[in-house]
Every structure is written in C-alpha cells, then in structure tokens.
Motif scaffolding. Structure first.
Motif, PDB file in Angstrom:
ATOM      1  N   ILE A   3       0.834  -1.207   0.000  1.00  0.00           N
ATOM      2  CA  ILE A   3       0.000   0.000   0.000  1.00  0.00           C
ATOM      3  C   ILE A   3       0.865   1.251   0.000  1.00  0.00           C
ATOM      4  CG2 ILE A   3      -1.803   1.258   1.227  1.00  0.00           C
ATOM      5  CD1 ILE A   3      -2.754  -1.332  -0.056  1.00  0.00           C
ATOM      6  N   ILE A   4       1.928   1.249   0.831  1.00  0.00           N
ATOM      7  CA  ILE A   4       2.817   2.413   0.889  1.00  0.00           C
ATOM      8  C   ILE A   4       3.482   2.643  -0.462  1.00  0.00           C
ATOM      9  CG2 ILE A   4       4.947   3.310   1.915  1.00  0.00           C
ATOM     10  CD1 ILE A   4       4.167   1.943   4.523  1.00  0.00           C
ATOM     11  N   ASP A   5       3.917   1.557  -1.110  1.00  0.00           N
ATOM     12  CA  ASP A   5       4.617   1.698  -2.385  1.00  0.00           C
ATOM     13  C   ASP A   5       3.726   2.297  -3.468  1.00  0.00           C
ATOM     14  OD1 ASP A   5       6.939   0.773  -1.319  1.00  0.00           O
ATOM     15  OD2 ASP A   5       6.738  -1.273  -2.065  1.00  0.00           O
ATOM     16  N   ASN A   6       2.413   2.062  -3.385  1.00  0.00           N
ATOM     17  CA  ASN A   6       1.511   2.712  -4.344  1.00  0.00           C
ATOM     18  C   ASN A   6       1.570   4.233  -4.197  1.00  0.00           C
ATOM     19  OD1 ASN A   6       0.655   0.330  -5.458  1.00  0.00           O
ATOM     20  ND2 ASN A   6      -1.260   0.227  -4.316  1.00  0.00           N
ATOM     21  N   SER A   7       1.646   4.704  -2.951  1.00  0.00           N
ATOM     22  CA  SER A   7       1.767   6.146  -2.710  1.00  0.00           C
ATOM     23  C   SER A   7       3.142   6.646  -3.142  1.00  0.00           C
ATOM     24  CB  SER A   7       1.525   6.452  -1.230  1.00  0.00           C
ATOM     25  OG  SER A   7       0.203   6.146  -0.847  1.00  0.00           O
ATOM     26  N   VAL A   8       4.177   5.845  -2.886  1.00  0.00           N
ATOM     27  CA  VAL A   8       5.536   6.247  -3.277  1.00  0.00           C
ATOM     28  C   VAL A   8       5.641   6.362  -4.795  1.00  0.00           C
ATOM     29  CG1 VAL A   8       7.971   5.570  -3.251  1.00  0.00           C
ATOM     30  CG2 VAL A   8       6.576   5.266  -1.203  1.00  0.00           C
ATOM     31  N   ASP A   9       4.941   5.477  -5.519  1.00  0.00           N
ATOM     32  CA  ASP A   9       4.951   5.569  -6.981  1.00  0.00           C
ATOM     33  C   ASP A   9       4.387   6.903  -7.457  1.00  0.00           C
ATOM     34  OD1 ASP A   9       6.142   3.120  -7.349  1.00  0.00           O
ATOM     35  OD2 ASP A   9       4.253   2.029  -7.553  1.00  0.00           O
ATOM     36  N   GLU A  10       3.412   7.441  -6.737  1.00  0.00           N
ATOM     37  CA  GLU A  10       2.911   8.774  -7.057  1.00  0.00           C
ATOM     38  C   GLU A  10       3.998   9.827  -6.845  1.00  0.00           C
ATOM     39  OE1 GLU A  10      -0.844   9.917  -7.773  1.00  0.00           O
ATOM     40  OE2 GLU A  10      -0.035   8.186  -8.837  1.00  0.00           O
ATOM     41  N   ALA A  11       4.789   9.645  -5.775  1.00  0.00           N
ATOM     42  CA  ALA A  11       5.900  10.580  -5.527  1.00  0.00           C
ATOM     43  C   ALA A  11       6.943  10.474  -6.630  1.00  0.00           C
ATOM     44  CB  ALA A  11       6.522  10.299  -4.165  1.00  0.00           C
ATOM     45  N   LEU A  12       7.220   9.237  -7.080  1.00  0.00           N
ATOM     46  CA  LEU A  12       8.180   9.050  -8.170  1.00  0.00           C
ATOM     47  C   LEU A  12       7.690   9.724  -9.450  1.00  0.00           C
ATOM     48  CD1 LEU A  12       9.262   5.320  -7.703  1.00  0.00           C
ATOM     49  CD2 LEU A  12      10.675   7.343  -7.381  1.00  0.00           C
ATOM     50  N   ALA A  13       6.374   9.775  -9.619  1.00  0.00           N
ATOM     51  CA  ALA A  13       5.809  10.429 -10.799  1.00  0.00           C
ATOM     52  C   ALA A  13       5.791  11.943 -10.648  1.00  0.00           C
ATOM     53  CB  ALA A  13       4.386   9.910 -11.056  1.00  0.00           C
TER      54      ALA A  13
END
Length: 704
Positions: free
Chosen positions: A47-57
């Motif tokens: 779940i956290i990594d889904n949010s981190v992917d938004e940060a990477l974008a």
C-alpha cells in the motif's frame, strides 16, 4: 502396489478452479511470502509503495502512515488519487478495478508511470483480499469518493462513522458504486486506504514492526529526495516508541542517496561520497494491449537510469544497498552483476597502470579486495522491470547488467583520471587500500594492518594461562572466558577437563569499537582471545576453524561483570561476527542468591538458587507460606569467586543444570549501529540516548 485396490474415479469434476481473489486467500504465501509478521509488513509495503509511486511520478510530496489503536493501519497521500471514472473494458470504477482485480493497474505501459515499484498489478488487490475490512477514500474533482470492502468484496458496512471490521456488512446486489462522502477544494487530491488485516489468515501473534516501518520510511525518504513521510503510532504498545501515547516521526531528506550512503557508513572515510550517474537504452519485446483488446508482441525502447552513491572507508565490512525504482533488492540481480563486473574491470586496469608504484607484481585483485570497506547505494530506474517473484527481491531484466556496467566503468574511470588534487589523492589512497587487501588475502594475514610486520597472532603457541580441554571434538568442546584469577581457581575445580577449557581475563578489556585494529591486536587480552579461538579475525575469519563448539562468557553478576560481558561481545561482534551469527557465542547465567532450607533431623539442608531479585522474593514467600525454615542470612553472590567448586559446577558450568543465554545478531546492520552508538567514538549521540532514556529507567533493576 500389486494387489492394492486402485481408485480410478479421478475425473474433471474433481478439479477446482479458483477465480479472482479466492486464489489469494487460498494460497496467501504465494503472494506475500508468509502469514506471520513478515507477511503483515509486506502487505503494508504494497500500500505504501503505491503512494511512493505517485511521488516518483512527481505528483505527491507527503505520505502519512498511521498505526491505529484498533489494529488497523491507514496510508494517505496527496497524489492524484485513484481514478474514480468508469474503466471501459470492465464497466467498473477505477477504485474497484485497482482493489479487486488481480493484474490490473496503471503500471502496465499505459503512460501513467515511467518508473514504479508496483509492476504485477496484484499489490492492492492482494491486501484487500487478505483484509477483514478495507476502506478507501479518494479526493478528486472537488469531492471525496469512498468505497468499502470485506475480504475483497465491495459493499456497505453499517458503521461508516466509527469503523469496525465486525460490524454488519451488506454486499452490493448490483454493480458497486462509489459513495460521495463530502466536498473538498478542487485542487486537493489524494488517496487514503485504511485496512484491518484478516486474523483468519494471519497468525495471532503477527504484529506491525514499528522499527522496520521506520527504517523503510527513512530509506524511502533518502531514495525520493523531497518526499516527506510521517509515521504516527497510536497503538500505545509496551516496548514501542509510542508506549506512552501518540508518537509521530517525520522523515524528510533532500540529499538523496549521497546522504543515504553517508548515513549507512560507520567507519572513517578513505574517499568522499562518489556519485556515479548515467543512463542507457535497450529494446524489449513485450505484449501490448491493442485497440481491439488483443495482446500483440511489440518492440519497445526502454530507458534505464543509473544513480550510484559510494564511498570507501578504513574498515573491511561491505554494505551494498540496491534498489530498482526504490524497491529494495536484497538478493541483488542483474544491476549488481553489472556493478561487480565493472568494478573488477576498472580496478584491474588501474592497478595495471600503477603496478610499479603500488608494487602489485603478478597478483590479481578480486572482487572482495575491492569491496572491502565499501558502502554503496545502487539505484536503477526503468519502466516495467522484470523481478523474480512477487516479493521483488531479485532484478531479472538482462539488459540492465550491461547498462550499469557501462555507466560504472565510465564514471569510475573519470574519478581515477581526474587531475584535481583532492580527487587524485583519494584515488591513490583507494588503490593502496585495495592492494593492501589483496596482499593481506594472498598472504593469509588476519588484517591489512598486519601484512608488513610480524604480529603476536602469527605465533602458533597458545597463551600459557589457557587451561585447555583434552577433547578435540568440536561438537562437545566449550571455552569459558572467565573474569578474574579468583574465579579461575574455582572454575578449574568445577569444570569437566575432558571438554571444558578455561581462559581467564584480567579486568575490563579494550573497547574495540573505539580502538583501531592495530591497538586491538596489541592488547594482550584481545590477542589472547583471538589466538585461543584460532580462526583469524575480520574479513579473514573462518568459522570452520574455530577450536571450540561453544564460547561461553562467564562474568560476575554485577555491574562490572555486565560491562566486561558487553566489551567481550563487542570484540566478538566486530572481529568474529560469523561465530555470533552461527549461534556459538553464549553468556553464562550464574545465580544471584542461595537459599538454604533447613530440614528437620539429620536430613541435609536443601539448597535453592535464584537468578533474580523477583525470583528470590517469590521463592522466599512460597517457602514461608509452607512453614519452611530458611537459614539466615541469605547468601548473595557478588562474584563467581564466592561460590565453591560444587556450587559453581551445579549452577553455572554443568550442562545438565546450567542456563546459558545465546548471543544473537538477527539484523547485523542494526546491531552494528547500536554498537557504534553505545560503544563508539561519538559522545554526543550516546549522551542524547542516555538523556532520552533516563525517564524510563527502573531503579529497582540496577544492581549496584
């Protein structure tokens, strides 16, 4: 078997087909590895990594993780928000597609994410399937959209205001719909996911590991510069940082992986932080969904970005942290293979060019010589990397190896050939260090500091004060490291000389965490211990050569004894760590009290030994309740020398009656950082640790 009746009724109707999330609940280990605490944490990472992917974008700068007191966990971000419109092929909203459909998401080449950690499209839906309840809220288009799920099935709970996974639940009769629960500013977007892990799946003792969560948050904040991650712990669990109430910690680093490498490094530097950056392209054939819904093999050009921060220190330990799109790959992969190949190629070339100055001769440097003392953070970013399995511990994309190797070779060669005085001097020092490691390895010396001069450790004679045992059977032999000569005399009488050896030490040995290698090896007590163990030290330590099956530290049960035990454990952890990791280092547990119970008549008095103040008090209370007479005063052992041989043997040395505590190091890196904090050169962090912990000190536990 001949003659045995055979069951021939096996037919197609015996086959079971698991559809959708049923397969996840039937075989959770296939998706999250295990159903203990590690699996619980793996779900949280998804779940956290889904949010981190938004940060990477580049569309999210804050992530908040809240551990609620009711056992649930909530992850919120200010990214774009999960799509709430209808996905045309399924006719479902984006929220339901993401959280209920396996292999569905925005990371399959649709252009939403150029580099992400979630690649298999199973993360959020797997967590949903393994949750007793999940509530998703999305801020998008000026409204808050919400949907709830029970074990992966969408529906409505009766208690939306005070959520409880056990409250009445009604599945949707028809196509699920998103609820509109409020209005927000149109510019505000983001996703909040709160879920309760299903205790039908996870074992009862599975708990969220707050230390692992903090470490992962810190790591991610280094890997995504500018991202702020807030960890809130509302559980109030004993033994955690939030034991006394709400605890909140913020992780935010602008320095990126250069700052990360500096944080991970524990030894004095030989070089500054070197940053190696570059990229490369490769062509990959992948199935792409066309307009008709068919998967068509298509050649796609990919770009792989490489960013590496590394530095060499004076030590010999190697720490390489590798990541693909900020997902840790602890077991390496093609990017690490390329890194190793390039390092070996560059250093061999540089040593060949400088062979006369460095007196290399015909010897060949190997990978371990180069990596000694290296701290490196290796990151690569690419679209749709291939991992080996859902846990993503190994990168499998073949083309990454050559790209990483090329970048490292070009960038590292420029470092060595840089005409600037400081850079040139660091390069020369590094080559000297590598040559020293190579010569140390080839000559089988214990350390690079001992390669030029004779050392006491090279002597084959054992210390005269060692009282060795007769047996050579490693499975049975034991070495007791005994504090003081007085205890040695008693221990000699108490031991079994067939398999128990004794080595006395005088007082407190050197604090090896603060001392140099040379000072450590010059210290008589440290050198004697290394000699007696007989397996070398540091990088050349060979656990197969250890002369004893068990090494047991036996010190007095007082403050000084505890300090000596800590110093000895520090020595073993720093210079003989494989012995600790093999579970062969122990601490003896001598008794604190002897209670003599008076028996009537000529029957010998009964002796009872206790090992803590609380045990002594409870034992005395129990004896008093039974009207047993206790001889006064009770004997309090301050040192091993106060016991006679029979008492020492029966309580501390005899395998049939003694208690041993095994010294373990499950997380070597955390243990090393703890040793550095408590035993290292830096005084200020240790002072802060003492001041912070003073309020929690229980004075009753101090044995002064």
């Amino acid at each position: 078997m001949p003659g045995a009746a055979r069951n021939t009724s096996y037919s197609a109707h015996h086959l079971q087909v698991l559809e959708g999330l049923e397969a996840v609940r039937k075989r959770p280990g296939m998706y999250i590895g295990s159903t203990d605490g590690r699996g619980l944490m793996h779900c949280l990472w998804e779940i956290i990594d889904n949010s981190v992917d938004e940060a990477l974008a580049g569309v999210c700068d804050t992530i908040t993780v809240t551990l609620h007191a009711d056992g649930s966990v909530e992850v919120g971000d200010n990214g774009r928000g999960v799509p709430v419109d209808i996905e045309p092929r399924t006719g479902l909203t984006g929220v339901e597609v993401v959280y209920t459909k396996l292999h569905a998401g925005g990371k399959f080449g649709g252009g939403s994410y150029t580099a992400s950690g979630g690649l298999h499209g199973v993360g959020a839906s797997v967590v949903n399937a393994l949750s007793a309840r999940m509530d998703v809220a999305v801020d998008r288009g000026g409204q808050t959209h919400a949907m709830s799920f029970r074990r992966g099935e969408p529906g409505v709970f009766a208690d939306q205001d005070s959520p409880d996974p056990d409250s009445p639940f009604r599945p949707f009769d028809e196509t699920p719909t998103l609820r509109i629960t409020g209005k927000v500013a149109r510019a505000r977007t983001g996703t909040r996911v709160r879920y309760w892990a299903d205790r039908q799946i996870f074992i009862k003792d599975a708990q969220f590991d707050d230390e692992a969560l903090r470490a992962r948050a810190r790591q991610t904040s280094f890997l995504v510069p500018g991202l702020k991650i807030v960890i809130r712990d509302e559980r109030g669990l004993p033994g955690t940082r939030g034991a006394d109430g709400l605890h909140e910690e913020v992780f935010h680093h602008e320095g990126g992986i250069s700052e990360f490498a500096d944080f991970l490094a524990t030894d004095p530097p030989v070089t500054d932080i070197w940053r190696l950056q570059g990229s490369g392209t490769f062509v990959e054939t992948v199935p792409v969904l066309d307009a008709k819904g068919h998967m068509t093999p298509t050649d796609v050009e990919r770009e792989c970005g490489v960013d590496i921060a590394l530095r060499w220190g004076t030590g010999f330990d190697t720490l390489i942290a590798s990541f693909v799109n900020i997902i840790a790959t602890p077991k390496g992969g093609t990017h690490i293979t390329g890194f190793d190949q390039a390092m070996l190629k560059v250093f061999r070339k540089q040593l060949e060019v400088n062979s006369r100055r460095l007196k290399v001769g015909t010897d060949k440097v190997d990978k371990d010589d180069i990596l000694a003392g290296l701290t490196a953070v290796i990151t690569v970013r690419l679209a749709e990397p291939q991992f080996e399995g859902q846990t993503k511990e190994v990168l499998g994309t073949p083309a990454v190896r050559a790209i990483v190797a090329k970048v490292v070779e070009q960038e590292l060669t420029q470092r060595f050939e840089n005409p600037k005085k400081g850079e040139k001097q660091q390069g020369a020092l590094l080559l000297e260090k590598v040559v020293a490691e190579m010569k140390s390895r080839i000559s089988a010396r214990l350390h690079k500091e001992t390669q030029r001069a004779k050392n006491a450790l090279e002597s084959s004679t054992l210390p005269a004060k060692l009282a060795d045992c007769r047996s050579n059977d490693i499975t049975k032999t034991e070495l007791f490291i005994v504090e003081g000569d007085s205890a040695l005399g008693t221990a000699k009488l108490a031991r079994s000389s067939e398999f128990q050896a004794l080595l006395p030490i005088r007082g407190k040995i050197l604090n090896v965490q603060k001392a140099s290698v040379a000072d450590t090896l010059k210290n008589a007590e440290c050198a004697a211990i290394l000699q007696v163990i007989g397996a070398g030290s540091g990088r050349t330590f060979d656990v197969e050569q250890v002369r004893y099956g068990k090494v047991i530290i036996m010190t007095d049960a007082d403050v000084d004894g505890a300090h000596i035990r800590t110093l000895l454990i520090t020595l073993f952890f720093r210079y003989m760590r494989p012995l600790v990791e093999a579970g062969r280092l122990y601490a003896a547990v001598p008794p604190l009290h002897r209670i003599e119970v008076v028996n009537p008549g000529s029957k010998p008095n009964e002796l009872i030994y206790t090992y803590s103040e609380a045990q002594m008090r409870s034992t005395v209370a129990a004896l008093t309740k039974r009207n047993r007479t206790i001889k006064q005063p009770l004997q309090r052992y301050k040192g091993l020398g106060e016991m006679d041989a029979v008492q020492l043997a029966s309580t501390t040395m005899d395998p049939a009656h003694r208690t041993l505590r095994r010294v373990t190091a499950e997380d070597a890196q955390n243990a090393m950082q703890t040793f550095e904090l408590l035993m290292g050169n830096e005084v200020a962090p240790r002072r802060d640790f003492i001041v912070t912990g003073a309020a929690r000190l229980d004075r009753e536990r101090i044995d002064a």
